[in-house]
Design a protein around this motif. Sequence first.
Motif, PDB file in Angstrom:
ATOM      1  N   ARG A   1       2.363   8.283  -1.354  1.00 49.07           N
ATOM      2  CA  ARG A   1       1.196   7.962  -0.928  1.00 49.07           C
ATOM      3  C   ARG A   1       0.841   6.580  -0.083  1.00 49.07           C
ATOM      4  O   ARG A   1       1.754   5.750  -0.408  1.00 49.07           O
ATOM      5  CB  ARG A   1       0.101   8.058  -2.193  1.00 49.07           C
ATOM      6  CG  ARG A   1       0.007   9.130  -2.893  1.00 49.07           C
ATOM      7  CD  ARG A   1      -0.749   9.067  -4.276  1.00 49.07           C
ATOM      8  NE  ARG A   1      -0.202   8.394  -5.289  1.00 49.07           N
ATOM      9  CZ  ARG A   1       0.796   8.800  -5.963  1.00 49.07           C
ATOM     10  NH1 ARG A   1       1.505   9.959  -5.593  1.00 49.07           N
ATOM     11  NH2 ARG A   1       1.595   7.813  -6.957  1.00 49.07           N
TER      12      ARG A   1
ATOM     13  N   ARG B   1      -1.631   3.671   0.239  1.00 53.48           N
ATOM     14  CA  ARG B   1      -3.086   3.377  -0.208  1.00 53.48           C
ATOM     15  C   ARG B   1      -3.768   2.543   0.830  1.00 53.48           C
ATOM     16  O   ARG B   1      -4.953   2.252   0.731  1.00 53.48           O
ATOM     17  CB  ARG B   1      -2.922   2.719  -1.429  1.00 53.48           C
ATOM     18  CG  ARG B   1      -2.411   3.678  -2.618  1.00 53.48           C
ATOM     19  CD  ARG B   1      -3.730   4.716  -2.886  1.00 53.48           C
ATOM     20  NE  ARG B   1      -3.045   5.675  -3.966  1.00 53.48           N
ATOM     21  CZ  ARG B   1      -3.511   6.767  -4.349  1.00 53.48           C
ATOM     22  NH1 ARG B   1      -4.479   7.213  -3.214  1.00 53.48           N
ATOM     23  NH2 ARG B   1      -3.040   7.502  -5.108  1.00 53.48           N
TER      24      ARG B   1
ATOM     25  N   GLY C   1       0.851  -1.202   0.007  1.00 51.96           N
ATOM     26  CA  GLY C   1      -0.147  -0.164   0.100  1.00 51.96           C
ATOM     27  C   GLY C   1       0.887   1.317   0.200  1.00 51.96           C
ATOM     28  O   GLY C   1       0.274   2.431   0.204  1.00 51.96           O
TER      29      GLY C   1
END
Length: 114
Positions: A87, A89, A25
């Motif tokens: 990022r 996720r 992620g």
Amino acid sequence: MLTHFIVTWLVTAVSLLILSKLPLGIEIDDFGTALVSALVLGLLNAFVRPVLAFFTFPITVLTLGLFTFVLNAIIFWLAAALVDGFRLRGGWLAALIGPIALGLLNGLLLALIR
């Protein structure tokens, strides 16, 4: 001293890029973003983490040190929030697993180059 800092910075950037290729992620756009992310992580760990650790010391004692994982997740999440192109996720799970995986991978890579 300066070379140790630069090597650690580069290894952390490479580790972040490797982690972005795994299904954890964590997403990083390119190597430049990884370099900035590694620098931001280092600065947050140097300046923000000690303040947070001071104020959360009673919680850390009550949880027998397990709250440090939460502190690491907060710093990792904050770095992702500050750097464009970095990022998370997977939400809090990515923020919780990311610093653990980063520490293990950094330790392995630094052991290989020394």
